[in-house]
Design an enzyme around this catalytic site. Sequence first.
Site, mmCIF file in Angstrom:
data_model
loop_
_atom_site.group_PDB
_atom_site.id
_atom_site.type_symbol
_atom_site.label_atom_id
_atom_site.label_comp_id
_atom_site.label_asym_id
_atom_site.label_seq_id
_atom_site.Cartn_x
_atom_site.Cartn_y
_atom_site.Cartn_z
ATOM 1 N N SER A 140 0.855 -1.192 0.000
ATOM 2 C CA SER A 140 0.000 0.000 0.000
ATOM 3 C C SER A 140 0.889 1.239 0.000
ATOM 4 C CB SER A 140 -0.862 0.027 1.271
ATOM 5 O OG SER A 140 -1.495 1.289 1.411
ATOM 6 N N TYR A 153 -1.347 -0.505 10.561
ATOM 7 C CA TYR A 153 -1.483 -0.789 9.130
ATOM 8 C C TYR A 153 -0.264 -0.294 8.348
ATOM 9 C CZ TYR A 153 -3.501 -0.849 4.419
ATOM 10 O OH TYR A 153 -3.734 -1.072 3.085
HETATM 11 N N1 LIG Z 1 -8.745 -0.368 -1.110
HETATM 12 C C1 LIG Z 1 -7.637 0.354 -1.078
HETATM 13 O O1 LIG Z 1 -7.656 1.571 -1.314
HETATM 14 C C2 LIG Z 1 -6.313 -0.284 -0.769
HETATM 15 C C3 LIG Z 1 -5.187 0.529 -0.813
HETATM 16 C C4 LIG Z 1 -3.952 -0.014 -0.529
HETATM 17 C C5 LIG Z 1 -3.849 -1.365 -0.232
HETATM 18 N N2 LIG Z 1 -4.965 -2.141 -0.196
HETATM 19 C C6 LIG Z 1 -4.794 -3.543 0.150
HETATM 20 O O2 LIG Z 1 -5.470 -4.352 -0.778
HETATM 21 C C7 LIG Z 1 -5.880 -5.568 -0.141
HETATM 22 C C8 LIG Z 1 -7.354 -5.826 -0.425
HETATM 23 O O3 LIG Z 1 -8.097 -4.758 0.095
HETATM 24 P P1 LIG Z 1 -9.563 -4.377 -0.405
HETATM 25 O O4 LIG Z 1 -9.583 -2.910 -0.519
HETATM 26 O O5 LIG Z 1 -9.967 -5.209 -1.551
HETATM 27 O O6 LIG Z 1 -10.391 -4.744 0.903
HETATM 28 P P2 LIG Z 1 -11.759 -5.557 1.131
HETATM 29 O O7 LIG Z 1 -12.740 -5.229 0.047
HETATM 30 O O8 LIG Z 1 -12.119 -5.304 2.545
HETATM 31 O O9 LIG Z 1 -11.320 -7.073 0.947
HETATM 32 C C9 LIG Z 1 -10.445 -7.702 1.830
HETATM 33 C C10 LIG Z 1 -10.366 -9.145 1.445
HETATM 34 O O10 LIG Z 1 -9.432 -9.796 2.314
HETATM 35 C C11 LIG Z 1 -10.051 -10.919 2.884
HETATM 36 N N3 LIG Z 1 -9.547 -11.135 4.237
HETATM 37 C C12 LIG Z 1 -9.435 -10.238 5.239
HETATM 38 N N4 LIG Z 1 -8.966 -10.838 6.337
HETATM 39 C C13 LIG Z 1 -8.780 -12.144 6.014
HETATM 40 C C14 LIG Z 1 -8.325 -13.270 6.725
HETATM 41 N N5 LIG Z 1 -7.976 -13.197 8.006
HETATM 42 N N6 LIG Z 1 -8.252 -14.455 6.079
HETATM 43 C C15 LIG Z 1 -8.619 -14.559 4.774
HETATM 44 N N7 LIG Z 1 -9.058 -13.524 4.062
HETATM 45 C C16 LIG Z 1 -9.142 -12.332 4.670
HETATM 46 C C17 LIG Z 1 -11.542 -10.609 2.905
HETATM 47 O O11 LIG Z 1 -12.300 -11.806 2.841
HETATM 48 P P3 LIG Z 1 -13.132 -12.476 4.056
HETATM 49 O O12 LIG Z 1 -13.666 -11.364 4.893
HETATM 50 O O13 LIG Z 1 -14.172 -13.272 3.341
HETATM 51 O O14 LIG Z 1 -12.152 -13.338 4.752
HETATM 52 C C18 LIG Z 1 -11.699 -9.857 1.597
HETATM 53 O O15 LIG Z 1 -11.874 -10.760 0.535
HETATM 54 C C19 LIG Z 1 -5.538 -5.414 1.333
HETATM 55 O O16 LIG Z 1 -4.317 -6.053 1.601
HETATM 56 C C20 LIG Z 1 -5.389 -3.921 1.489
HETATM 57 O O17 LIG Z 1 -4.546 -3.561 2.545
HETATM 58 C C21 LIG Z 1 -6.199 -1.628 -0.445
#
Ligand SMILES: NC(=O)c1ccc[n+]([C@@H]2O[C@H](COP(=O)([O-])OP(=O)(O)OC[C@H]3O[C@@H](n4cnc5c(N)ncnc54)[C@H](OP(=O)(O)O)[C@@H]3O)[C@@H](O)[C@H]2O)c1
Length: 257
Positions: A140, A153
């Site tokens: 990130s 984070y």
């Molecule tokens: N959105 C942004 O702007 C952004 C920016 C920078 C980085 N990121 C990174 O991108 C990644 C995905 O984020 P997102 O924005 O797509 O978030 P999201 O929509 O909240 O999705 C998170 C995903 O991770 C899974 N997850 C969370 N905890 C878990 C666990 N303990 N075991 C297995 N699966 C788990 C969730 O599935 P379940 O709840 O079904 O387990 C869900 O599928 C993350 O690493 C986040 O830090 C996102």
Amino acid sequence: MGAPLAFITGASSGIGQALAWRYHQAGYRLALVARRREEMERGARERGIPQADWRAYGADVGDVESIVAAARECLAQQGVPEVVVANAGFSIGVDTAERADLDVIARIYAVNNVGMAATFHAFIEPMCQRGSGRLVGIASVGGIRGMPGHGGYCASKAAVISYCESLRGELRGTGVRVVTIAPGYVDTPLTRHNRYPMPFLMTPEDFADRAFHAIAAGSSYRVIPWQMGLVAKLLRVLPDAWFDRLLAGRPRKHRGG
Ligand SMILES: NC(=O)c1ccc[n+]([C@@H]2O[C@H](COP(=O)([O-])OP(=O)(O)OC[C@H]3O[C@@H](n4cnc5c(N)ncnc54)[C@H](OP(=O)(O)O)[C@@H]3O)[C@@H](O)[C@H]2O)c1
């Protein structure tokens, strides 16, 4: 030779789900991993992806045994993936003065960091034996400098960047590439309640398409979108006093509860 396989954690929502559909569009079979298995099954069915092209593994990435077992099951059922994306992660504000938040910080590291290593673990040997593959760590822009109220984070994502760099060096010459992708802001449930402006906000689909190409190109490190890459470079060289002043008074990431 059959269709290549992409193993993607966090495939029940947001970035992981969009990446899964992007890989399927490119002809890949899918190994979908998250805790909410039924969400992944519903998504794959709704998109009309043939049953033979995907499997869903219900696993908790924060529990080493659980994610290692899912990876082994994937190897046994679907074979060695071409691409493994360690994307599962979560983001939440913390206050070090609050006792309960120490447990939150431990959980962040367990999922975002140990979980990433545990996701890659079972695939390293078979991928090296084959002499090809991509291990992708989702970092990130938050990992570039520490933001007030977001220490757990930011530290976890800084660790993702360093960890993937170490792994890249370890696997040099094996044919297995390690790709670090640092997203800027993507419109997913993770960012939906943020109380601060999110410049260059992307849709998950747009992000997934750009990440797909960066991974295919074997980039070692890529910030997406490139505009955030520029911001990240500037932030990195900004003197501490200026950085602190820039962030002073900015609304913080919400804490749990
Ligand atoms: N959105 C942004 O702007 C952004 C920016 C920078 C980085 N990121 C990174 O991108 C990644 C995905 O984020 P997102 O924005 O797509 O978030 P999201 O929509 O909240 O999705 C998170 C995903 O991770 C899974 N997850 C969370 N905890 C878990 C666990 N303990 N075991 C297995 N699966 C788990 C969730 O599935 P379940 O709840 O079904 O387990 C869900 O599928 C993350 O690493 C986040 O830090 C996102």
